[in-house]
Design a protein around this motif. Structure first.
Motif, PDB file in Angstrom:
ATOM      1  N   GLY A   1       0.891  -1.119   0.186  1.00  0.00           N
ATOM      2  CA  GLY A   1      -0.211   0.089   0.283  1.00  0.00           C
ATOM      3  C   GLY A   1       0.844   1.661   0.612  1.00  0.00           C
ATOM      4  N   HIS A   2       1.745   0.900   1.019  1.00  0.00           N
ATOM      5  CA  HIS A   2       3.267   2.360   0.666  1.00  0.00           C
ATOM      6  C   HIS A   2       3.038   3.062  -0.215  1.00  0.00           C
ATOM      7  CE1 HIS A   2       2.421   0.783   4.895  1.00  0.00           C
ATOM      8  NE2 HIS A   2       2.669   2.404   5.154  1.00  0.00           N
ATOM      9  N   ARG A   3       4.049   1.751  -2.140  1.00  0.00           N
ATOM     10  CA  ARG A   3       4.494   1.815  -2.746  1.00  0.00           C
ATOM     11  C   ARG A   3       2.998   2.541  -3.644  1.00  0.00           C
ATOM     12  NH1 ARG A   3       6.861  -3.499  -6.121  1.00  0.00           N
ATOM     13  NH2 ARG A   3       8.405  -2.707  -3.881  1.00  0.00           N
ATOM     14  N   ARG A   4       2.150   2.106  -3.842  1.00  0.00           N
ATOM     15  CA  ARG A   4       1.001   2.584  -4.371  1.00  0.00           C
ATOM     16  C   ARG A   4       0.809   3.751  -4.243  1.00  0.00           C
ATOM     17  NH1 ARG A   4      -2.500  -3.094  -3.325  1.00  0.00           N
ATOM     18  NH2 ARG A   4      -3.919  -1.748  -4.565  1.00  0.00           N
ATOM     19  N   TRP A   5       0.827   4.332  -2.918  1.00  0.00           N
ATOM     20  CA  TRP A   5       0.309   5.975  -2.838  1.00  0.00           C
ATOM     21  C   TRP A   5       1.187   6.977  -2.882  1.00  0.00           C
ATOM     22  CZ3 TRP A   5      -3.854   6.973  -2.408  1.00  0.00           C
ATOM     23  CH2 TRP A   5      -5.428   5.549  -1.622  1.00  0.00           C
ATOM     24  N   VAL A   6       2.521   6.011  -3.020  1.00  0.00           N
ATOM     25  CA  VAL A   6       4.121   7.287  -3.234  1.00  0.00           C
ATOM     26  C   VAL A   6       3.194   7.100  -5.401  1.00  0.00           C
ATOM     27  CG1 VAL A   6       6.476   7.057  -3.877  1.00  0.00           C
ATOM     28  CG2 VAL A   6       4.756   6.386  -1.767  1.00  0.00           C
ATOM     29  N   LEU A   7       3.466   6.199  -5.828  1.00  0.00           N
ATOM     30  CA  LEU A   7       3.287   5.856  -7.661  1.00  0.00           C
ATOM     31  C   LEU A   7       1.758   5.907  -7.771  1.00  0.00           C
ATOM     32  CD1 LEU A   7       5.607   2.986  -7.331  1.00  0.00           C
ATOM     33  CD2 LEU A   7       6.412   5.092  -7.387  1.00  0.00           C
ATOM     34  N   TYR A   8       1.704   6.551  -7.181  1.00  0.00           N
ATOM     35  CA  TYR A   8      -0.778   6.906  -7.958  1.00  0.00           C
ATOM     36  C   TYR A   8      -0.008   8.594  -8.174  1.00  0.00           C
ATOM     37  CZ  TYR A   8      -5.202   7.739  -7.664  1.00  0.00           C
ATOM     38  OH  TYR A   8      -6.924   7.943  -8.331  1.00  0.00           O
ATOM     39  N   PRO A   9      -0.569   7.658  -9.973  1.00  0.00           N
ATOM     40  CA  PRO A   9       0.034   8.800 -10.952  1.00  0.00           C
ATOM     41  C   PRO A   9      -1.357   9.501 -10.840  1.00  0.00           C
ATOM     42  CG  PRO A   9      -1.070   6.477 -11.496  1.00  0.00           C
ATOM     43  CD  PRO A   9      -1.098   6.697 -10.357  1.00  0.00           C
TER      44      PRO A   9
ATOM     45  N   ASP B   1      -7.543  -4.626  -2.686  1.00  0.00           N
ATOM     46  CA  ASP B   1      -8.002  -3.571  -3.343  1.00  0.00           C
ATOM     47  C   ASP B   1      -7.538  -2.402  -2.662  1.00  0.00           C
ATOM     48  OD1 ASP B   1      -7.108  -4.740  -5.315  1.00  0.00           O
ATOM     49  OD2 ASP B   1      -9.633  -4.823  -5.938  1.00  0.00           O
ATOM     50  N   GLY B   2      -7.746  -1.185  -2.681  1.00  0.00           N
ATOM     51  CA  GLY B   2      -8.314   0.335  -1.796  1.00  0.00           C
ATOM     52  C   GLY B   2      -6.831   0.768  -1.501  1.00  0.00           C
ATOM     53  N   TYR B   3      -5.752   0.417  -1.903  1.00  0.00           N
ATOM     54  CA  TYR B   3      -4.706   1.380  -2.144  1.00  0.00           C
ATOM     55  C   TYR B   3      -3.997   1.848  -2.855  1.00  0.00           C
ATOM     56  CZ  TYR B   3      -4.267  -1.818   2.275  1.00  0.00           C
ATOM     57  OH  TYR B   3      -4.567  -3.027   2.502  1.00  0.00           O
ATOM     58  N   GLY B   4      -4.419   3.045  -3.546  1.00  0.00           N
ATOM     59  CA  GLY B   4      -3.920   3.470  -4.936  1.00  0.00           C
ATOM     60  C   GLY B   4      -4.885   2.525  -6.144  1.00  0.00           C
ATOM     61  N   GLU B   5      -3.708   2.279  -6.658  1.00  0.00           N
ATOM     62  CA  GLU B   5      -4.462   1.993  -8.283  1.00  0.00           C
ATOM     63  C   GLU B   5      -4.426   0.312  -7.615  1.00  0.00           C
ATOM     64  OE1 GLU B   5      -3.706   4.786 -11.928  1.00  0.00           O
ATOM     65  OE2 GLU B   5      -2.232   2.874 -11.277  1.00  0.00           O
ATOM     66  N   ASN B   6      -5.360  -0.594  -8.008  1.00  0.00           N
ATOM     67  CA  ASN B   6      -5.709  -2.015  -8.224  1.00  0.00           C
ATOM     68  C   ASN B   6      -4.236  -2.585  -8.561  1.00  0.00           C
ATOM     69  OD1 ASN B   6      -7.577  -1.567  -6.901  1.00  0.00           O
ATOM     70  ND2 ASN B   6      -8.938  -2.618  -9.000  1.00  0.00           N
ATOM     71  N   THR B   7      -3.363  -3.530  -7.521  1.00  0.00           N
ATOM     72  CA  THR B   7      -1.799  -4.174  -7.392  1.00  0.00           C
ATOM     73  C   THR B   7      -2.205  -4.962  -7.457  1.00  0.00           C
ATOM     74  OG1 THR B   7      -1.498  -1.766  -7.124  1.00  0.00           O
ATOM     75  CG2 THR B   7       0.701  -3.937  -6.859  1.00  0.00           C
ATOM     76  N   LEU B   8      -1.443  -6.466  -8.227  1.00  0.00           N
ATOM     77  CA  LEU B   8      -0.732  -7.322  -7.599  1.00  0.00           C
ATOM     78  C   LEU B   8       0.249  -7.617  -7.042  1.00  0.00           C
ATOM     79  CD1 LEU B   8      -1.284 -11.025  -7.665  1.00  0.00           C
ATOM     80  CD2 LEU B   8      -1.017 -10.417 -10.429  1.00  0.00           C
ATOM     81  N   ALA B   9       0.820  -8.179  -6.602  1.00  0.00           N
ATOM     82  CA  ALA B   9       2.434  -7.995  -5.229  1.00  0.00           C
ATOM     83  C   ALA B   9       2.944 -10.174  -6.074  1.00  0.00           C
ATOM     84  CB  ALA B   9       2.225  -7.716  -4.434  1.00  0.00           C
ATOM     85  N   TRP B  10       3.933  -9.953  -5.898  1.00  0.00           N
ATOM     86  CA  TRP B  10       4.615 -11.393  -5.612  1.00  0.00           C
ATOM     87  C   TRP B  10       6.207 -10.736  -4.874  1.00  0.00           C
ATOM     88  CZ3 TRP B  10       4.083  -8.288 -10.053  1.00  0.00           C
ATOM     89  CH2 TRP B  10       4.854  -8.960 -11.067  1.00  0.00           C
ATOM     90  N   LYS B  11       6.288 -12.196  -4.490  1.00  0.00           N
ATOM     91  CA  LYS B  11       8.372 -12.685  -4.517  1.00  0.00           C
ATOM     92  C   LYS B  11       8.068 -13.596  -5.460  1.00  0.00           C
ATOM     93  CE  LYS B  11       8.327 -10.818   0.290  1.00  0.00           C
ATOM     94  NZ  LYS B  11       8.800 -11.746   2.164  1.00  0.00           N
ATOM     95  N   LEU B  12       9.534 -13.584  -5.834  1.00  0.00           N
ATOM     96  CA  LEU B  12      10.520 -14.824  -6.195  1.00  0.00           C
ATOM     97  C   LEU B  12      10.725 -15.555  -4.911  1.00  0.00           C
ATOM     98  CD1 LEU B  12      10.954 -11.926  -7.688  1.00  0.00           C
ATOM     99  CD2 LEU B  12      13.642 -13.382  -8.855  1.00  0.00           C
TER     100      LEU B  12
END
Length: 795
Positions: free
Chosen positions: A221-229, A323-334
């Protein structure tokens, strides 16, 4: 060994403390002989319970309409935003410059905090510090391909300042602080309910939001808010942390991210989606454990991520979709990077291919495919174009010279850095003769140059000792360093290194390394080739580094002696010139000799690329501090050699002298130019060596573009000329006298008749004088008197 840029040390220490890591490490059992390296003792007070809180969801913000109403006219109050930062992620060198030049290259400005932990006052921070924070936000947004000219709103930042203070003094993070919190204010609580919160201040706080550490932050969520277009402005408040009355407070940041712009028209973004790490080249330091892709209103619940590295499948673990943080997002780890530690440096560029399929956008499945190349920005880009300096073809003391650079695409300006070049003597250095040449690189509690040999050993504070060559160096194709080394006790984790830096000491690369053996070793000579750095500007050091156990006794570590450099030049008297985008400047040199010039390009009026290759320049001339009579002059194949026989000017060689100044007179060497013409005209007119003062007067006239015929006319009208040639000589008398006084012989019949006929045909006496003065015969007669310079008095 390269310097790695990660989260700042303080922020990472808090992060480790938050996940239960201990900073105490046991020491080895051999007292006085061997110790265990590691982190300093942990701070024991007010350790925060978390590095980041859980990010704020949009459904937790109930006052969006009020924010929008209050924001009317905000852009006018805040002022217009500047241009977005620009970077081409498909160009490795563009990204490398962008990271090295801004992320690493522009230091965070001083905070200059005016608050107080003693009183609980939140205070303010400097505008420059706020600008640093905004620049870090815009750096990440430019990399992500969203508008990167956001600003910080002063009103929101003032509230965030109070929120940051509340988080710091309470040692915890919450979007809902209540009135029981220390330093509680309503404005701070309001900010907490609209902001990202971090136990790291300023740019480290921004880094922590993009990192988005911890299991509770799997949605990023933090990342998504900083990068919210849609965001064009944020608020930001930071406090530094510190210890007051035995209580330690950690730094904190509050970043107002939920603004009236939420849900507005989405601006154009580079890739349509927003990914981190983004499509293209990405420095490994900002490739965090969780990867993400965002798209407005997309349904990622059925999406699948497939990744490959060099064609091989890379298993991934997808996070639950929220959902609910900036834009909808999918996250994953290697699967190879499931922990939350920063990525380690790759040995070579790593190209990951990412495919995210079965993403539903407006009810239809969409697939996104892109490549991410993880790379080390300390490693130069092969065949990248570097800034090339174009030195003047000839440069002389006392005259302006034009220095230029080859034009570079996207340049907003340039810098040229100038050094004088001095050959490094073929000397074997030991402490007795190393003063001024070798320096201790860091305070280690003892002087490495104090004994008969250089001592490089660890002490109980575990700082790495080093010897640094005092000057920058330019290396030849046969460059090398040799030395004799021996050891007392040196641990396996202690390593002697010969290191080279091409960025003024910001990072170092090994040219040679040798680990300890836990036992003393006898002396042996080591020779290390430095030819790989030929033609480049470097710093050079010998260092002993540690990665764990170290020996700390006074006779431990490495002893080094007889250090010698070969085919190397010291670069001294550094001077840097700002060069406009036009690419050239006029420069006056104040010392003669060999110079080396390096150039680099400025981009976006903000940061610079690497220094380019060195360009050599010889500045001709000399500086004299005594009278002309104090110096002898000889002419050699190398030029004119001036030796000071009285003072301290020593021996100076001038290759192509023009005019040289002593304290009483000057010497002119333009014997085929204006100085030679003035001398010959003077000698022809008066049949004598010119006096220095008179010659200087008429030379100034010639330099000022007075025609030579006008000076000849002045001479023929002078009393001295008439005394020598007669008051009203006949044409016959004038020709005969001209032969005798100028060429010192009787005129031959043919020559005599030629010049007599010329006078009868209208040639003036001054014209006759000028022709005789400039004749080949007169030039030959005068040459011995002026081949070591023409003495004159400057006017």
């Amino acid at each position: 060994m390269k310097h790695d840029a990660q989260l700042g040390a303080a922020a990472l220490a808090v992060l480790l403390a938050a996940c239960g890591g201990s900073s105490d490490a046991p020491r080895d059992a051999a007292p006085g002989r061997i110790s265990q390296g590691g982190a300093p003792a942990a701070v024991a007070a007010n350790v925060p319970t978390q590095m980041l809180d859980s990010a704020l969801r949009i459904d937790q913000v109930s006052d969006l309409e009020q924010l929008r109403a209050a924001a009317k006219g905000r852009r006018q109050r805040m002022g217009a935003a500047g241009d977005s930062l620009q970077v081409d992620l498909q160009d490795r060198e563009s990204v490398r410059r962008f990271f090295n030049g801004i992320y690493l290259g522009i230091p965070e400005a001083p905070m200059n905090w005016t608050g107080s932990y003693a009183t609980g006052a939140a205070g303010t921070v400097s505008q420059a510090y706020q600008d640093s924070t905004a620049l870090r936000i815009n750096w990440f947004r430019a990399m992500a391909g969203v508008p990167s000219n956001v600003t910080l709103d002063a009103n929101l930042s003032a509230k965030d300042q109070e929120a940051a203070m509340m988080m710091s003094v309470n040692g915890k993070l919450s979007h809902y602080p209540d009135t029981s919190w220390k330093s509680y204010t309503a404005a701070g609580a309001d900010a907490a309910g609209h902001s990202n919160l971090s136990m790291a201040a300023g740019v480290q706080g921004i880094d922590s939001y993009i990192f988005d550490y911890g299991d509770s932050n799997a949605p990023l969520g933090h990342r998504r808010w900083v990068l919210y277009p849609q965001n064009t402005y944020f608020g930001s408040g930071s406090v530094p942390g510190g210890t007051v009355n035995g209580v330690t407070y950690y730094g904190a940041n509050a970043l107002w991210t939920v603004t009236a712009e939420y849900g507005g028209v989405r601006p154009k973004v580079r890739d349509d989606y927003v990914a981190w790490p983004p499509r293209g080249y990405v420095p490994y330091q900002v490739v965090y454990p969780r990867w993400s892709i965002s798209y407005p209103n997309a349904d990622f619940k059925q999406a699948k991520v497939v990744m490959t590295l060099a064609g091989a499948n890379v298993p991934v673990v997808q996070e639950e979709v929220h959902d609910g943080y900036g834009e909808n997002t999918l996250a994953w780890k290697l699967s190879t990077h499931l922990d939350d530690m920063p990525r380690t440096k790759p040995a070579a560029d790593q190209r990951y291919s990412v495919t995210v399929s079965n993403v539903y956008v407006q009810g239809k499945p969409v697939t996104y495919s892109y490549d991410v190349v993880v790379f080390d920005p300390a490693t130069a880009t092969p065949n990248a174009i570097r800034t090339t300096v174009l030195p003047p073809a000839q440069a002389t003391l006392g005259t302006s010279s034009t220095m230029a650079v080859e034009p570079m695409a996207g340049a907003s300006g340039y810098q040229i850095r100038q050094y004088q070049r001095r050959s490094v003597p073929a000397t074997s250095y030991n402490p007795a003769n190393a003063a001024g040449a070798w320096l201790s690189g860091s305070p280690v509690g003892y002087d490495p140059l104090a004994g008969a040999r250089f001592s490089l050993r660890h002490t109980s504070d575990f700082r790495d000792p080093s010897l640094v060559y005092a000057s920058q160096l330019m290396l030849g194709s046969g460059a090398s360093i040799s030395f004799t080394r021996s050891t007392g006790y040196a641990a396996l984790q202690e390593v002697l290194r010969v290191q080279v830096s091409e960025d003024d000491g910001s990072s170092w690369s090994d040219a040679y390394s040798e680990a300890g053996t836990d036992s003393p070793s006898s002396a042996r000579q080591v020779q290390v080739s430095l030819a790989a750095y030929a033609g480049r500007k470097i710093k050079l050091r010998l260092a002993v580094t540690q990665s764990g156990r170290v020996y700390t006794c006074s006779d431990c570590g490495w002893n080094v002696s007889d250090i010698a450099l070969r085919d190397s030049s010291a670069l001294v008297n550094e001077q840097t010139y700002a060069v406009p985008a036009s690419g050239s400047i006029a420069v006056d040199f104040d010392q003669a000799g060999d110079y080396v010039l390096y150039g680099r390009t400025q981009y976006q009026s903000l940061y610079y690329g690497d220094w380019g290759p060195g360009a050599s320049l010889y500045v001709d001339g000399a500086v004299f501090t005594g009278k002309r009579a104090n110096y002898s002059v000889t002419k050699t194949d190398a030029g004119y050699v001036f030796t000071d026989m009285v003072g301290n000017d020593g021996v100076q060689t001038v290759r192509n002298p023009f005019r040289l100044n002593f304290t009483d007179v000057s010497l002119a060497f333009d014997v085929d130019g204006k100085a030679g013409a003035a001398y010959r005209l003077y000698q022809a007119a008066f049949n004598r060596k010119p006096d220095a003062a008179g010659l200087g007067y008429w030379l100034k006239a010639l330099d000022g573009n007075t025609p030579a015929i006008a000076i000849a006319a002045a001479f023929t009208a002078s009393k001295e000329f008439k005394d020598l040639y007669g008051q009203t000589p006949t044409k016959d008398q004038l020709v005969r006298a001209m032969y005798n006084n100028t060429l010192h012989r009787e005129g031959d019949a043919g020559g005599y008749n030629y010049w007599l006929n010329a006078l009868n045909s209208g040639l003036t006496p001054e014209g006759l004088l000028l022709n005789f003065a400039d004749s080949q015969e007169n030039r030959q007669q005068v040459a011995p008197a002026i081949n070591l310079g023409i003495e004159y008095v400057r006017y």
